[in-house]
Design a protein around this motif. Structure first.
Motif, PDB file in Angstrom:
ATOM      1  N   LEU A   1       0.835  -1.190   0.000  1.00  0.00           N
ATOM      2  CA  LEU A   1       0.000   0.000   0.000  1.00  0.00           C
ATOM      3  C   LEU A   1       0.873   1.244   0.000  1.00  0.00           C
ATOM      4  O   LEU A   1       2.017   1.219   0.468  1.00  0.00           O
ATOM      5  CB  LEU A   1      -0.920   0.027   1.221  1.00  0.00           C
ATOM      6  N   ARG A   2       0.296   2.317  -0.511  1.00  0.00           N
ATOM      7  CA  ARG A   2       0.928   3.639  -0.451  1.00  0.00           C
ATOM      8  C   ARG A   2      -0.071   4.597   0.170  1.00  0.00           C
ATOM      9  O   ARG A   2      -1.214   4.693  -0.291  1.00  0.00           O
ATOM     10  CB  ARG A   2       1.338   4.104  -1.849  1.00  0.00           C
ATOM     11  N   ALA A   3       0.351   5.294   1.223  1.00  0.00           N
ATOM     12  CA  ALA A   3      -0.518   6.241   1.927  1.00  0.00           C
ATOM     13  C   ALA A   3       0.030   7.647   1.732  1.00  0.00           C
ATOM     14  O   ALA A   3       1.240   7.883   1.858  1.00  0.00           O
ATOM     15  CB  ALA A   3      -0.603   5.909   3.408  1.00  0.00           C
ATOM     16  N   SER A   4      -0.862   8.575   1.431  1.00  0.00           N
ATOM     17  CA  SER A   4      -0.468   9.951   1.159  1.00  0.00           C
ATOM     18  C   SER A   4      -1.399  10.899   1.902  1.00  0.00           C
ATOM     19  O   SER A   4      -2.621  10.724   1.871  1.00  0.00           O
ATOM     20  CB  SER A   4      -0.511  10.234  -0.347  1.00  0.00           C
ATOM     21  N   ALA A   5      -0.805  11.888   2.579  1.00  0.00           N
ATOM     22  CA  ALA A   5      -1.568  12.915   3.294  1.00  0.00           C
ATOM     23  C   ALA A   5      -1.162  14.280   2.767  1.00  0.00           C
ATOM     24  O   ALA A   5       0.032  14.616   2.773  1.00  0.00           O
ATOM     25  CB  ALA A   5      -1.311  12.837   4.788  1.00  0.00           C
ATOM     26  N   PRO A   6      -2.099  15.093   2.304  1.00  0.00           N
ATOM     27  CA  PRO A   6      -1.744  16.427   1.791  1.00  0.00           C
ATOM     28  C   PRO A   6      -1.107  17.306   2.855  1.00  0.00           C
ATOM     29  O   PRO A   6      -0.218  18.100   2.544  1.00  0.00           O
ATOM     30  CB  PRO A   6      -3.081  16.999   1.319  1.00  0.00           C
ATOM     31  N   GLU A   7      -1.535  17.201   4.101  1.00  0.00           N
ATOM     32  CA  GLU A   7      -1.003  18.071   5.159  1.00  0.00           C
ATOM     33  C   GLU A   7      -1.122  17.375   6.506  1.00  0.00           C
ATOM     34  O   GLU A   7      -2.115  16.719   6.796  1.00  0.00           O
ATOM     35  CB  GLU A   7      -1.752  19.397   5.193  1.00  0.00           C
TER      36      GLU A   7
ATOM     37  N   TRP B   1       0.550  25.867  27.100  1.00  0.00           N
ATOM     38  CA  TRP B   1       1.739  26.545  26.563  1.00  0.00           C
ATOM     39  C   TRP B   1       2.562  25.639  25.664  1.00  0.00           C
ATOM     40  O   TRP B   1       3.284  26.102  24.799  1.00  0.00           O
ATOM     41  CB  TRP B   1       2.603  27.075  27.716  1.00  0.00           C
ATOM     42  N   ARG B   2       2.463  24.313  25.841  1.00  0.00           N
ATOM     43  CA  ARG B   2       3.229  23.400  24.981  1.00  0.00           C
ATOM     44  C   ARG B   2       2.781  23.482  23.527  1.00  0.00           C
ATOM     45  O   ARG B   2       3.549  23.146  22.613  1.00  0.00           O
ATOM     46  CB  ARG B   2       3.098  21.965  25.493  1.00  0.00           C
ATOM     47  N   SER B   3       1.536  23.912  23.294  1.00  0.00           N
ATOM     48  CA  SER B   3       1.035  23.979  21.929  1.00  0.00           C
ATOM     49  C   SER B   3       1.687  25.093  21.128  1.00  0.00           C
ATOM     50  O   SER B   3       1.430  25.207  19.917  1.00  0.00           O
ATOM     51  CB  SER B   3      -0.487  24.171  21.941  1.00  0.00           C
ATOM     52  N   MET B   4       2.516  25.914  21.784  1.00  0.00           N
ATOM     53  CA  MET B   4       3.242  26.943  21.035  1.00  0.00           C
ATOM     54  C   MET B   4       4.248  26.321  20.079  1.00  0.00           C
ATOM     55  O   MET B   4       4.657  26.952  19.102  1.00  0.00           O
ATOM     56  CB  MET B   4       3.958  27.886  22.004  1.00  0.00           C
ATOM     57  N   PHE B   5       4.656  25.076  20.360  1.00  0.00           N
ATOM     58  CA  PHE B   5       5.592  24.393  19.471  1.00  0.00           C
ATOM     59  C   PHE B   5       4.778  23.705  18.377  1.00  0.00           C
ATOM     60  O   PHE B   5       4.035  22.752  18.628  1.00  0.00           O
ATOM     61  CB  PHE B   5       6.411  23.356  20.246  1.00  0.00           C
ATOM     62  N   THR B   6       4.882  24.213  17.170  1.00  0.00           N
ATOM     63  CA  THR B   6       4.062  23.727  16.058  1.00  0.00           C
ATOM     64  C   THR B   6       4.935  23.446  14.847  1.00  0.00           C
ATOM     65  O   THR B   6       6.060  23.975  14.715  1.00  0.00           O
ATOM     66  CB  THR B   6       2.984  24.748  15.667  1.00  0.00           C
ATOM     67  N   ALA B   7       4.407  22.595  13.976  1.00  0.00           N
ATOM     68  CA  ALA B   7       5.062  22.315  12.699  1.00  0.00           C
ATOM     69  C   ALA B   7       4.003  21.827  11.723  1.00  0.00           C
ATOM     70  O   ALA B   7       3.038  21.157  12.115  1.00  0.00           O
ATOM     71  CB  ALA B   7       6.160  21.272  12.862  1.00  0.00           C
ATOM     72  N   ASN B   8       4.151  22.158  10.458  1.00  0.00           N
ATOM     73  CA  ASN B   8       3.245  21.721   9.395  1.00  0.00           C
ATOM     74  C   ASN B   8       4.065  21.026   8.311  1.00  0.00           C
ATOM     75  O   ASN B   8       5.077  21.566   7.837  1.00  0.00           O
ATOM     76  CB  ASN B   8       2.482  22.900   8.794  1.00  0.00           C
ATOM     77  N   PHE B   9       3.616  19.825   7.946  1.00  0.00           N
ATOM     78  CA  PHE B   9       4.273  19.053   6.899  1.00  0.00           C
ATOM     79  C   PHE B   9       3.303  18.895   5.739  1.00  0.00           C
ATOM     80  O   PHE B   9       2.105  18.677   5.936  1.00  0.00           O
ATOM     81  CB  PHE B   9       4.696  17.680   7.418  1.00  0.00           C
ATOM     82  N   HIS B  10       3.806  18.962   4.540  1.00  0.00           N
ATOM     83  CA  HIS B  10       2.974  18.889   3.348  1.00  0.00           C
ATOM     84  C   HIS B  10       3.387  17.696   2.494  1.00  0.00           C
ATOM     85  O   HIS B  10       4.568  17.329   2.422  1.00  0.00           O
ATOM     86  CB  HIS B  10       3.097  20.186   2.526  1.00  0.00           C
ATOM     87  N   ASN B  11       2.358  17.094   1.866  1.00  0.00           N
ATOM     88  CA  ASN B  11       2.562  15.968   0.953  1.00  0.00           C
ATOM     89  C   ASN B  11       3.378  14.858   1.609  1.00  0.00           C
ATOM     90  O   ASN B  11       4.408  14.407   1.103  1.00  0.00           O
ATOM     91  CB  ASN B  11       3.246  16.447  -0.336  1.00  0.00           C
ATOM     92  N   VAL B  12       2.910  14.425   2.745  1.00  0.00           N
ATOM     93  CA  VAL B  12       3.561  13.334   3.466  1.00  0.00           C
ATOM     94  C   VAL B  12       3.146  12.010   2.821  1.00  0.00           C
ATOM     95  O   VAL B  12       1.967  11.768   2.569  1.00  0.00           O
ATOM     96  CB  VAL B  12       3.173  13.348   4.958  1.00  0.00           C
ATOM     97  N   GLU B  13       4.100  11.135   2.578  1.00  0.00           N
ATOM     98  CA  GLU B  13       3.823   9.877   1.896  1.00  0.00           C
ATOM     99  C   GLU B  13       4.671   8.771   2.492  1.00  0.00           C
ATOM    100  O   GLU B  13       5.828   8.987   2.873  1.00  0.00           O
ATOM    101  CB  GLU B  13       4.096  10.004   0.397  1.00  0.00           C
ATOM    102  N   THR B  14       4.080   7.594   2.594  1.00  0.00           N
ATOM    103  CA  THR B  14       4.803   6.430   3.090  1.00  0.00           C
ATOM    104  C   THR B  14       4.284   5.191   2.386  1.00  0.00           C
ATOM    105  O   THR B  14       3.177   5.173   1.837  1.00  0.00           O
ATOM    106  CB  THR B  14       4.644   6.275   4.615  1.00  0.00           C
ATOM    107  N   ARG B  15       5.067   4.134   2.411  1.00  0.00           N
ATOM    108  CA  ARG B  15       4.697   2.857   1.803  1.00  0.00           C
ATOM    109  C   ARG B  15       4.707   1.771   2.862  1.00  0.00           C
ATOM    110  O   ARG B  15       5.489   1.818   3.812  1.00  0.00           O
ATOM    111  CB  ARG B  15       5.649   2.493   0.656  1.00  0.00           C
ATOM    112  N   LEU B  16       3.830   0.802   2.655  1.00  0.00           N
ATOM    113  CA  LEU B  16       3.671  -0.281   3.615  1.00  0.00           C
ATOM    114  C   LEU B  16       3.559  -1.589   2.860  1.00  0.00           C
ATOM    115  O   LEU B  16       2.812  -1.690   1.884  1.00  0.00           O
ATOM    116  CB  LEU B  16       2.420  -0.065   4.477  1.00  0.00           C
ATOM    117  N   SER B  17       4.302  -2.580   3.304  1.00  0.00           N
ATOM    118  CA  SER B  17       4.230  -3.914   2.701  1.00  0.00           C
ATOM    119  C   SER B  17       4.187  -4.935   3.820  1.00  0.00           C
ATOM    120  O   SER B  17       5.075  -4.967   4.685  1.00  0.00           O
ATOM    121  CB  SER B  17       5.433  -4.166   1.784  1.00  0.00           C
ATOM    122  N   LEU B  18       3.138  -5.762   3.813  1.00  0.00           N
ATOM    123  CA  LEU B  18       2.952  -6.768   4.850  1.00  0.00           C
ATOM    124  C   LEU B  18       2.703  -8.122   4.201  1.00  0.00           C
ATOM    125  O   LEU B  18       1.879  -8.239   3.281  1.00  0.00           O
ATOM    126  CB  LEU B  18       1.749  -6.417   5.746  1.00  0.00           C
TER     127      LEU B  18
END
Length: 608
Positions: free
Chosen positions: A237-243, A254-271
């Motif tokens: 399988l191939r999984a893809s997330a736009p964001e 206050w911990r939520s001040m640490f943020t990050a945004n990733f775009h076009n995240v993709e991974t592959r899975l083989s079982l």
């Protein structure tokens, strides 16, 4: 007389400073003055002492403040340094997290909550953990020195203070090699982070994640994926997330001040697909097992009321999940359809639903209930063909769909029974008479038989008409195997023609019939059926004129008459109580059971 002078100190006492006394060991350091004299001296000494104490307090407060400030500065520096390590988690690539830090085990349990809007709400129970120390490189390394590890401990401190992270994924699209299989949506996920995890899985945290899964509208893509995976022996399988948005902590505070945004995240899975008991081993280009290998109908019951046909069944399904995996599924509705002729058009005939069930190893038992649908007259051919094929041990093509997933259609086969049921029993022709008519003979009498439906068919029906297609033999035929459909064309007679068969009875039109419901036994419903035949020609089989002549001689000249063996098939036109076929004019019409095998005998002649 001389005048004696008094002691001068007597008159000067209190008017001047007295002579200082010589200090002794017991003399007080500050002196001991009179309560009336020396008061100024005592006040001066007390003032000097207070000033000294204030100076000491100033020194102590300054030292404490300096030390505290220094500690705060150092602590703040350490905290900022620690957080500088922790914030590295928000600036690394998703590939590093997936490859080096994220550990996911499971799912251990899947609960299907409900089905709506073309998808399923499910809850996944799994175990998850993020080895943040490995991602940012602060885990303890035995090969490095104490100073290096001391420096890394600052980073581990930052990870412990941060504690966790929250990931929000709008939608994850799951693909096979090319085709979209499903889209997955979920709520923000809480991920615990840690450093120096043990080598076993004891550090993983149990999580319960609600997920909405919407399968693709193209059912052929799903089946191609399943069949291809089975042939390869592995699921790819191939999984893809736009964001993907990541927040520190649980997304609040206050911990939520640490943020990050990733775009076009993709991974592959083989079982790999593990071996499944009861099925051939996957892989090596082996074809996917058929539906009949996966599902077997253990029992079913078809009963009728005045208004509808009620259905119930118990089926056994092979559990493909590994032992220990738990799955709960609620009630799932589905529709069963039959093909019309050889076309690709299907017509719905029954609506049913499964009871909620759990996975059990190695097989899952499904309890199904439903009802037959009101059918148009165009469905007569489809239902008749289904019943005839089922009774002839032939698999039937069916289509299964669900109103919850209108675009997903499963085309499969309904399995036939293990052995061929004997529907027609005690077949005979009562009061049969044969009379010559020109160059042929005509038969009259009353066809009689018992119809015993297979086990589970407990509905009521009314037999309206029959169409016999019978070979007539000279003598008893109890040991002969049954024949298939014959037809009224001589070339369609069985080749070679069985010994002693001389005639063929096939009316030109349906024979009106009557039936009586006799209840049920350990199999199914039982009906007595009779139909009158009047002057139906007995067609002499070409080449069997001699056998026919011998049989007629027994009738005419024998004292005991002649026994005629009967073998062939019969078509039955019936109305099933509670199953109306609407012909479009407000009237109900029946359907036909074709090619029911029959075998019997009749005594013709004087003794009869």
């Amino acid at each position: 007389m001389a005048e004696v002078l008094e002691d001068p100190q007597r008159y000067t006492k209190g008017k001047g400073k007295s002579e200082p006394r010589e200090a002794t060991e017991t003399t007080p350091l500050l002196g001991a003055g009179s309560t009336h004299a020396g008061g100024d001296e005592e006040g001066l000494d007390l003032g000097n002492s207070s000033v000294a104490r204030r100076r000491i307090w100033k020194i102590l407060i300054f030292a404490f403040s300096f030390t505290l400030s220094l500690c705060l500065v150092v602590s703040l520096a350490l905290v900022l340094l620690a957080y500088s390590y922790a914030t590295r988690l928000f600036y690394i690539s998703p590939d590093d997290v997936l490859a080096n830090g994220l550990t996911f085990q499971g799912p251990d349990r899947v609960d299907v909550i409900n089905a709506t809007d073309g998808g399923l709400w499910i809850r996944l129970d799994a175990r998850v953990g993020v080895d943040a120390g490995s991602i940012i490189g602060v885990n303890t390394d035995k090969d490095q020195g104490t100073l290096s590890d001391l420096w890394k401990s600052v980073g581990r401190l930052g990870v412990r203070i941060l504690g966790s992270a929250s990931a929000s994924v709008a939608t994850v699209n799951v693909y096979s090699d090319q085709a979209l299989l499903a889209s997955v949506s979920t709520q923000p996920m809480w991920l615990p982070i840690t450093c120096n995890p043990p080598h076993d899985s004891s550090w993983l945290t149990p999580v319960s994640i609600p997920v909405f899964v919407r399968p693709t509208d193209n059912s052929s893509d799903l089946f191609q994926f399943v069949e291809g995976s089975w042939r390869r022996g592995a699921v790819s399988l191939r999984a893809s997330a736009p964001e993907v948005a990541v927040l520190g902590g649980d997304g609040n505070g206050w911990r939520s001040m640490f943020t990050a945004n990733f775009h076009n995240v993709e991974t592959r899975l083989s079982l790999p697909i593990p071996p499944i008991p009861g099925l051939p081993e996957p892989g090596e280009d082996r074809p996917l097992p058929s539906f009949s290998q996966l599902v077997s109908v253990e029992s079913f019951d078809i009963s009728s009321t005045n208004n509808e046909i009620q259905l119930s069944a118990r089926a056994s399904v092979i559990d493909p999940a590994p032992p220990g995996f738990e799955l709960t599924v609620p009630t799932l509705p589905f529709i069963v359809s039959l093909p019309i002729g050889n076309q690709d058009t299907y017509i719905p005939i029954a609506a049913a639903e499964t009871e909620p069930f759990l996975l059990t190893h190695p097989n899952v038992t499904l309890f199904i209930s439903g009802r037959a649908l009101s059918l148009p007259s165009t469905a007569i051919e489809a239902v008749s063909s289904f019943a005839s094929r089922y009774l002839s041990l032939q698999p039937n093509p069916i289509s299964i769909s669900s109103p919850l997933f209108p675009s997903l259609i499963i085309n499969t086969e309904f399995p036939s029974p293990a052995r061929k049921p004997k529907i027609l029993r005690d077949v005979t022709i009562r009061h049969m008479k044969v009379k010559p008519y020109g160059t042929e003979f005509l038969a009259s009498g009353e066809v009689f038989a018992l119809i015993v439906l297979p086990r589970g068919m407990n509905f009521k029906m009314d037999v309206k008409q029959i169409m016999p297609d019978i070979l007539v033999y000279d003598g008893d035929i109890d040991l002969l195997p049954p024949l298939g459909p014959l037809g009224n064309v001589p070339s369609r007679l069985p080749q070679p023609v069985p010994p002693h068969a001389f005639g063929h009875i096939l009316p030109d039109d349906w024979l009106n019939a009557t039936s009586v419901y006799n209840g049920t036994d350990e199999e199914g419903s039982i009906f007595s059926v009779s139909a009158d035949i009047v002057d139906v020609p007995i067609q002499v089989i070409p080449g069997r004129e001699k056998e026919f002549s011998n049989f007629v001689s027994k009738i005419l000249f024998g004292s005991n008459g002649a026994t005629a063996g009967l073998q062939g098939t019969v078509d039955v036109g019936v109305d099933i109580v509670g199953l109306p076929f609407h012909d479009g004019n407000g009237e109900d019409v029946g359907f036909q059971l074709k090619g029911l095998p029959l075998q019997g005998k009749v005594l013709i002649g004087k003794k009869a």
